[in-house]
Enzyme design. Structure first.
Site, mmCIF file in Angstrom:
data_model
loop_
_atom_site.group_PDB
_atom_site.id
_atom_site.type_symbol
_atom_site.label_atom_id
_atom_site.label_comp_id
_atom_site.label_asym_id
_atom_site.label_seq_id
_atom_site.Cartn_x
_atom_site.Cartn_y
_atom_site.Cartn_z
ATOM 1 N N THR A 127 0.891 -1.148 0.000
ATOM 2 C CA THR A 127 0.000 0.000 0.000
ATOM 3 C C THR A 127 0.932 1.201 0.000
ATOM 4 O OG1 THR A 127 -1.718 -1.240 1.155
ATOM 5 C CG2 THR A 127 -1.716 1.111 1.544
ATOM 6 N N THR B 109 -4.111 2.074 -2.249
ATOM 7 C CA THR B 109 -3.571 0.733 -2.487
ATOM 8 C C THR B 109 -4.188 0.055 -3.708
ATOM 9 O OG1 THR B 109 -3.078 -1.367 -1.371
ATOM 10 C CG2 THR B 109 -5.268 -0.479 -1.021
ATOM 11 N N ASN C 238 -3.893 -3.214 -3.147
ATOM 12 C CA ASN C 238 -3.833 -4.355 -2.242
ATOM 13 C C ASN C 238 -2.476 -5.042 -2.354
ATOM 14 O OD1 ASN C 238 -4.558 -5.965 -0.197
ATOM 15 N ND2 ASN C 238 -5.969 -7.254 -1.324
ATOM 16 N N SER D 111 -10.809 -2.417 5.543
ATOM 17 C CA SER D 111 -9.401 -2.055 5.369
ATOM 18 C C SER D 111 -8.749 -1.789 6.716
ATOM 19 C CB SER D 111 -9.332 -0.781 4.517
ATOM 20 O OG SER D 111 -8.016 -0.293 4.474
ATOM 21 N N SER D 112 -7.427 -1.793 6.711
ATOM 22 C CA SER D 112 -6.680 -1.367 7.900
ATOM 23 C C SER D 112 -6.021 -0.010 7.680
ATOM 24 C CB SER D 112 -5.576 -2.380 8.219
ATOM 25 O OG SER D 112 -6.142 -3.591 8.609
ATOM 26 N N GLY E 114 -0.653 -3.416 5.758
ATOM 27 C CA GLY E 114 -1.759 -4.305 6.148
ATOM 28 C C GLY E 114 -2.181 -4.025 7.584
#
Ligand code: GLY
Length: 566
Positions: free
Chosen positions: A377, A395, A397, A448-449, A470
């Site tokens: 990201t 991102t 991913n 998402s984080s 992540g």
């Protein structure tokens, strides 16, 4: 003849100096008085700085830098992905912008399961079915439309178009990534001649992306309609379909970025403003800080045994809640106020004992497997000359997302669908308690984080911070905030300080070499904490504003991180 030779030689020397001068370098630390940007790439930071020098504000700079990252940092910078932004205006208003990808209309809960209910490997990470409806172009446009100062949208995309059209010399890190993923590029894009070469990529090779330049020109001329409708949209639909996916033209047409009320918590006299769902970042960060606020960690010291134990136990509890309660709040009730309630958080720590680690099974009923998230990201932090700030994480991913490139238009598509829980809602059999909150549904945003965050004091920006990584994004941002507020570190030290991470399950403390003294390691192990050394946690990009000086820091963990400003 000799004079001609000398003349040619000196011309070539001067020319090479000029070219060298024009290539910005990766600078990890800088102070300045007016404006600053920290991104994952020297070109993106330069473009952002140039825009602010030309009178653009932090949002203009951010938008221009994001289009530039889509060209110079194709592994994560993107127009085929999505992201989140926190915007702080000079008047003190804070707003969140959610341009996360959405599930296509034809998506459904068991999309990635076989007839026996087992997850089909790689289906949500590679190829067309992994692709969520991209949000980046809509998000960047929405941010500019509402907050940008520069009137001409095209001006913000022009630098990216030039870099794509004329090429730029790639960094060592980029060459490494392009070589590493060559087989995947070939598999999904056999005819691509931009990213696939016979010989290996090496530092300094020129990456020229004419089709991407053309796509960016269409977006510059037509705005989001140039991406979500017409030939670009049709090419996305065609390529996704050809690669096994289900995105329809109407999925693209209907995509909307959404402004949202940010998560805002007070921490030791500071206001911490971060991302609400569909990111779990703001809620989890808020929980971590509010739990920590009840303990004198400054007195105990940085990474002392007591400080570490409290931070780890707070992390376990925040991640247990994340697993159970967090998902797209437009689809599933996320009890944000309860999760951030002081009494609730105090209560959560009542079973903590200094003598030993809290067992994970006592924190959530049943077995549970934390959904694996990607580390690829990118984050950008910006502060402008008027005190406006933007914190933005975006991102695809995984590195280069689904590895699917849109034929003829030159950009990668995300594999964000993997951030959904593929097997939700069946706690005991599949071990995914609470995952219903993050189950796949048409048009829903995957959890998402990403934790783009701005910290203010008395209404003025103190810190702009974020990182890729992540699930470790949340704990990296948490630690940088503690480093600056509790441990009085300057920006550079706060970013470079060694980090650790616990995410409830697996039940282990990941830590970077040097994060703890041997004494702390021994003591934690005696209390049944499991420790695992890892290479790096997060690539933080942050700016601190103190005594009217901006101090920016990129992360030494990421080769190309760059601070620029004036
Ligand atoms: N794709 C990683 C995240 O959104 O947290």
């Amino acid at each position: 003849m000799q004079r001609l030779f000398l003349f040619t030689l000196s011309f070539l020397f001067l020319y090479s100096c000029k070219v060298k001068q024009e290539n910005p370098i990766a600078l990890k630390h800088k102070t300045s008085k007016n404006a600053m940007i920290v991104s994952a790439n020297p070109w993106a930071s330069k473009v952002g700085t140039d825009i602010m020098k030309q009178g653009g504000n932090a949002v203009d700079a951010l938008v221009a830098s994001q289009f530039t990252l889509a060209v110079v940092y194709p592994r994560a910078g993107n127009i085929g992905g999505g992201g989140f932004m926190i915007i702080h205006t000079p008047e003190g208003k804070n707003e969140a912008l959610d341009y996360r990808e959405t599930a296509p209309a034809k998506a459904y809960k068991d999309l990635y399961l076989d007839k026996n209910g087992n997850v089909i490997p790689k289906l949500s990470t590679y190829g067309g079915l992994a692709v969520g409806v991209p949000g980046s172009v809509a998000g960047l446009y929405a941010a500019w439309k509402k907050y940008g100062h520069i009137k001409d949208w095209k001006k913000l995309i022009e630098p990216a178009i030039n870099l794509a059209k004329n090429g730029f010399p790639i960094s060592k890190a980029e060459a490494y990534r392009l070589n590493k993923y060559k087989a995947d590029f070939v598999k999904y894009n056999p005819n691509n001649q931009v990213f696939i070469k016979n010989e290996k990529w090496k530092e300094g090779d020129m990456l020229v992306q004419k089709s991407l330049a053309n796509t960016l020109q269409i977006i510059a001329d037509k705005g989001p309609k140039g991406f979500y409708e017409g030939p670009v949209a049709q090419a996305i639909v065609n390529k996704v379909k050809k690669s096994g996916g289900i995105i329809l033209a109407k999925d693209l047409q209907n995509y909307q970025a959404k402004f949202r009320k940010p998560i805002s918590v007070d921490y030791r006299g500071y206001k911490v403003i971060s991302m609400p769902p569909a990111s779990s970042g703001g809620v989890a960060l808020g929980q971590l800080l509010k739990i920590t606020e009840n303990y004198p960690i400054k007195k105990w010291g940085f990474h002392s045994q007591k400080t570490t134990q409290i931070m780890v136990e707070a992390e376990k509890r925040a991640f247990a809640d994340r697993a159970q309660f967090l998902g797209d709040a437009d689809f599933y009730h996320v009890p944000i106020d309860s999760l951030l309630n002081d009494d609730y958080l105090k209560h959560k720590m009542t079973d903590f004992r200094w003598q030993s680690a809290t067992p994970t099974d006592s924190l959530m009923a049943g077995s549970y497997t934390l959904h694996k998230e990607s580390f690829e990201t990118t984050h950008t932090s910006v502060v402008d000359q008027n005190g406006m700030a933007v914190s933005c994480t975006t991102t695809l991913n995984s590195n280069f997302g689904s590895k699917v490139i849109v034929d003829g238009y030159g950009f990668f598509l995300n594999n964000e669908m993997d951030d959904f829980s593929a097997k939700p809602g069946v706690p005991n059999q599949f071990g995914l308690i609470g995952a219903a909150a993050n189950a796949i549904a048409p048009h829903k945003r995957m959890l998402s984080s990403m934790t783009p965050t701005i910290v203010t004091r008395n209404g003025k920006v103190f810190l702009v911070v974020g990182t890729p990584g992540g699930s470790t994004i949340i704990t990296s941002v948490y630690q940088v905030i503690l480093n600056t507020i509790d441990f009085d570190m300057n920006m550079y030290d706060a970013v470079q300080a060694k980090r650790f991470h616990n995410q409830f399950l697996p039940d282990e403390i990941m830590y970077e070499e040097g994060a703890f003294s041997q004494q702390v390691i021994d003591s934690l192990q005696k209390k049944s904490y499991h420790l695992k050394q890892v290479k790096a946690l997060g690539y933080v990009k942050a700016i601190m504003s103190k005594n009217n000086i901006l101090e920016g820091s990129g992360d030494q963990r990421n080769m190309d991180d760059t601070v620029d400003g004036f």
